[in-house]
Design a protein around this motif. Structure first.
Motif, PDB file in Angstrom:
ATOM      1  N   MET A   1       0.829  -1.208   0.000  1.00  0.00           N
ATOM      2  CA  MET A   1       0.000   0.000   0.000  1.00  0.00           C
ATOM      3  C   MET A   1       0.868   1.265   0.000  1.00  0.00           C
ATOM      4  O   MET A   1       0.507   2.260  -0.619  1.00  0.00           O
ATOM      5  CB  MET A   1      -0.944  -0.007   1.201  1.00  0.00           C
ATOM      6  CG  MET A   1      -2.021  -1.088   1.095  1.00  0.00           C
ATOM      7  SD  MET A   1      -2.986  -1.281   2.594  1.00  0.00           S
ATOM      8  CE  MET A   1      -4.032   0.171   2.512  1.00  0.00           C
ATOM      9  N   PHE A   2       2.000   1.226   0.682  1.00  0.00           N
ATOM     10  CA  PHE A   2       2.893   2.381   0.751  1.00  0.00           C
ATOM     11  C   PHE A   2       3.880   2.420  -0.407  1.00  0.00           C
ATOM     12  O   PHE A   2       4.216   3.480  -0.895  1.00  0.00           O
ATOM     13  CB  PHE A   2       3.669   2.395   2.077  1.00  0.00           C
ATOM     14  CG  PHE A   2       2.847   2.889   3.223  1.00  0.00           C
ATOM     15  CD1 PHE A   2       2.959   4.195   3.651  1.00  0.00           C
ATOM     16  CD2 PHE A   2       1.957   2.059   3.864  1.00  0.00           C
ATOM     17  CE1 PHE A   2       2.199   4.672   4.707  1.00  0.00           C
ATOM     18  CE2 PHE A   2       1.192   2.516   4.920  1.00  0.00           C
ATOM     19  CZ  PHE A   2       1.305   3.821   5.343  1.00  0.00           C
ATOM     20  N   GLY A   3       4.396   1.285  -0.801  1.00  0.00           N
ATOM     21  CA  GLY A   3       5.342   1.198  -1.899  1.00  0.00           C
ATOM     22  C   GLY A   3       6.780   1.186  -1.419  1.00  0.00           C
ATOM     23  O   GLY A   3       7.100   1.694  -0.349  1.00  0.00           O
ATOM     24  N   PRO A   4       7.674   0.627  -2.243  1.00  0.00           N
ATOM     25  CA  PRO A   4       9.061   0.442  -1.821  1.00  0.00           C
ATOM     26  C   PRO A   4       9.973   1.640  -2.063  1.00  0.00           C
ATOM     27  O   PRO A   4      11.141   1.589  -1.680  1.00  0.00           O
ATOM     28  CB  PRO A   4       9.513  -0.723  -2.704  1.00  0.00           C
ATOM     29  CG  PRO A   4       8.741  -0.530  -3.975  1.00  0.00           C
ATOM     30  CD  PRO A   4       7.385  -0.012  -3.529  1.00  0.00           C
ATOM     31  N   ASP A   5       9.467   2.716  -2.680  1.00  0.00           N
ATOM     32  CA  ASP A   5      10.406   3.775  -3.059  1.00  0.00           C
ATOM     33  C   ASP A   5       9.807   5.173  -2.978  1.00  0.00           C
ATOM     34  O   ASP A   5       8.594   5.342  -2.919  1.00  0.00           O
ATOM     35  CB  ASP A   5      10.942   3.529  -4.464  1.00  0.00           C
ATOM     36  CG  ASP A   5       9.843   3.453  -5.512  1.00  0.00           C
ATOM     37  OD1 ASP A   5       8.727   3.947  -5.279  1.00  0.00           O
ATOM     38  OD2 ASP A   5      10.092   2.894  -6.589  1.00  0.00           O
ATOM     39  N   GLN A   6      10.724   6.144  -2.969  1.00  0.00           N
ATOM     40  CA  GLN A   6      10.377   7.563  -3.066  1.00  0.00           C
ATOM     41  C   GLN A   6      11.449   8.237  -3.909  1.00  0.00           C
ATOM     42  O   GLN A   6      12.647   7.977  -3.736  1.00  0.00           O
ATOM     43  CB  GLN A   6      10.350   8.235  -1.694  1.00  0.00           C
ATOM     44  CG  GLN A   6       9.182   7.864  -0.826  1.00  0.00           C
ATOM     45  CD  GLN A   6       7.865   8.421  -1.333  1.00  0.00           C
ATOM     46  OE1 GLN A   6       7.733   9.614  -1.598  1.00  0.00           O
ATOM     47  NE2 GLN A   6       6.890   7.553  -1.476  1.00  0.00           N
TER      48      GLN A   6
END
Length: 130
Positions: free
Chosen positions: A89-94
């Protein structure tokens, strides 16, 4: 590529890593470009959210626990299906902007490592594209 090592202390927590990321940028003299942060763990994630009030991170953690409970109709044998779902839901990257050697964030924003299956020793990969 650079590596940040993060030690988490509880099963679920959001850890403010903003100062560590800025230190990494400064130490490497990265000036203008983009910084990719990537979590190579299937039960961890990276996000940007409010950092001025610690209750925000607490509220996110507590309410994610209600939305995706630890025990549920899961078939994954390791007993951490909820952690996989939360990480997805948050994801692995920014991807972050670096300008004049500073990570560009909004007034209230902070960078968080999201732990959903701790406590653990975690890695966060950082790649500068200048």
């Amino acid at each position: 590529m650079e590596l940040l090592e993060i030690r988490t202390s509880t099963r679920e927590e959001l850890i403010d890593i903003t100062s560590r990321v800025q230190t990494l940028v400064s130490e490497n003299n990265w000036q203008d470009g983009a910084l990719l942060l990537f979590c190579p763990h299937t039960t961890g994630a990276v996000t940007v959210n409010e950092g001025a009030d610690p209750d925000v991170a607490r509220d996110i953690t507590v309410n994610m626990r209600h939305m995706v409970p630890h025990k549920g109709d899961y078939q994954h044998m390791e007993g951490n299906s909820d952690a996989h779902i939360k990480a997805s839901m948050f994801g692995p990257d920014q991807m972050l902007i670096v300008e004049n050697g500073r990570v560009q964030l909004g007034t209230w924003q902070a960078i968080y490592f999201c732990e959903f299956d701790g406590a653990r020793n975690r890695k966060l990969w950082a790649k500068f594209i200048g």
